[in-house]
Design a protein around this motif. Structure first.
Motif, PDB file in Angstrom:
ATOM      1  N   HIS A  28       0.846  -1.185   0.000  1.00 28.38           N
ATOM      2  CA  HIS A  28       0.000   0.000   0.000  1.00 28.38           C
ATOM      3  C   HIS A  28       0.892   1.249   0.000  1.00 28.38           C
ATOM      4  N   PRO A  29       0.435   2.345  -0.621  1.00 23.30           N
ATOM      5  CA  PRO A  29       1.250   3.573  -0.639  1.00 23.30           C
ATOM      6  C   PRO A  29       1.613   4.091   0.760  1.00 23.30           C
ATOM      7  N   ASP A  30       0.752   3.828   1.746  1.00 25.69           N
ATOM      8  CA  ASP A  30       1.018   4.287   3.112  1.00 25.69           C
ATOM      9  C   ASP A  30       1.586   3.178   3.992  1.00 25.69           C
ATOM     10  N   LEU A  31       2.375   2.330   3.410  1.00 16.65           N
ATOM     11  CA  LEU A  31       2.901   1.161   4.120  1.00 16.65           C
ATOM     12  C   LEU A  31       3.715   1.537   5.351  1.00 16.65           C
ATOM     13  N   ARG A  32       3.778   0.606   6.285  1.00 20.37           N
ATOM     14  CA  ARG A  32       4.658   0.693   7.452  1.00 20.37           C
ATOM     15  C   ARG A  32       5.293  -0.685   7.612  1.00 20.37           C
ATOM     16  N   THR A  65       8.569   3.553   5.300  1.00 16.69           N
ATOM     17  CA  THR A  65       7.256   4.188   5.320  1.00 16.69           C
ATOM     18  C   THR A  65       6.725   4.576   3.940  1.00 16.69           C
ATOM     19  N   LYS A  66       7.435   4.175   2.904  1.00 21.46           N
ATOM     20  CA  LYS A  66       6.950   4.448   1.554  1.00 21.46           C
ATOM     21  C   LYS A  66       7.456   3.358   0.610  1.00 21.46           C
ATOM     22  N   SER A 108      -7.035  -3.918  -2.757  1.00 23.44           N
ATOM     23  CA  SER A 108      -6.370  -3.022  -3.700  1.00 23.44           C
ATOM     24  C   SER A 108      -7.346  -2.356  -4.661  1.00 23.44           C
ATOM     25  N   LYS A 142      -3.216  -5.606  -0.907  1.00 24.07           N
ATOM     26  CA  LYS A 142      -1.895  -5.013  -0.733  1.00 24.07           C
ATOM     27  C   LYS A 142      -1.510  -5.029   0.748  1.00 24.07           C
ATOM     28  N   LEU A 195      -0.342  -3.441   3.973  1.00 18.05           N
ATOM     29  CA  LEU A 195      -0.317  -2.116   4.597  1.00 18.05           C
ATOM     30  C   LEU A 195       0.766  -2.042   5.669  1.00 18.05           C
ATOM     31  N   THR A 196       0.781  -3.031   6.546  1.00 16.94           N
ATOM     32  CA  THR A 196       1.827  -3.093   7.569  1.00 16.94           C
ATOM     33  C   THR A 196       2.440  -4.485   7.600  1.00 16.94           C
TER      34      THR A 196
END
Length: 199
Positions: free
Chosen positions: A54-58, A68-69, A142, A148, A150-151
């Motif tokens: 995900h675009p806002d991944l952690r 973080t990206k 997605s 996708k 995310l974390t």
């Protein structure tokens, strides 16, 4: 009476089958995401990793770095894995403990999954290390039928891994450094246990 009970049971089984079939598609999509991401790492196609996140991944990596990206995934691996790096090749496998647990509905739907893994490192100095890991992930739809990441949090067993074993072996082979190794391991254990108590 028996006919009614039979019909109710049949309706229940059909309902469960329909629900299982719906989740089956999600689980297959999640397996494809996991397989694609691990294949990209194993084949050193690190540039292909962002498509699975995900675009806002952690992401917390095994060495406890935070990404973080999606653009940060490739540089992270390129910095230490490659023919001219300390880690020549890296192979990883990840297996879920159980099926993903889904929560929420519609746009708020997400999944939580966890499992075990193995990371194998072929080092430039000729050593070959195998590290067992555990992981926890949160996944989100997605929008195209897929999922996708995310974390993602990866961790290794501090007490049972080949890196600690090699420290211990070196201490036995070279007694003069045993005290230094003991101090280092002791400090690491103290730091780990101290943080654990605070948590």
């Amino acid at each position: 009476m028996l006919r009614t009970a039979y019909l109710l049971m049949l309706m229940l089984l059909l309902s469960l089958a329909a629900s299982a079939e719906e989740n089956h598609e999600d689980h297959e999509a999640l397996r494809a995401t996991l397989a694609g991401a691990t294949a990209a790492v194993n084949e050193q196609r690190f540039q292909d990793l962002p498509q699975y996140f995900h675009p806002d991944l952690r992401v917390t990596t095994i060495n406890q770095e935070l990404i973080t990206k999606p653009e940060g995934l490739e540089p992270y691996f390129r910095s230490w894995v490659g023919p001219d790096k300390y880690v020549k090749t890296m192979k990883m496998s990840m297996e879920a403990d159980d099926l993903t647990e889904f929560r929420g509905t519609g746009d708020s739907r997400f999944g939580v999954c966890h499992g075990t893994g193995v990371e194998e490192y072929d080092l430039a100095d000729g050593r070959y290390l195998t590290v067992k890991t555990r992981w926890t992930a949160t996944v989100v739809p997605s929008g195209d039928g897929g999922w996708k990441i995310l974390t993602l949090h990866l961790g290794a067993n501090f007490y049972d891994n080949q890196i600690v074993e090699q420290f211990q072996s070196a201490a036995k082979t070279y007694p003069p450094i045993a005290g230094v190794v003991g101090i280092v391991v002791g400090l690491l254990l103290g730091l780990f246990l101290g943080r654990k108590k605070k948590a």
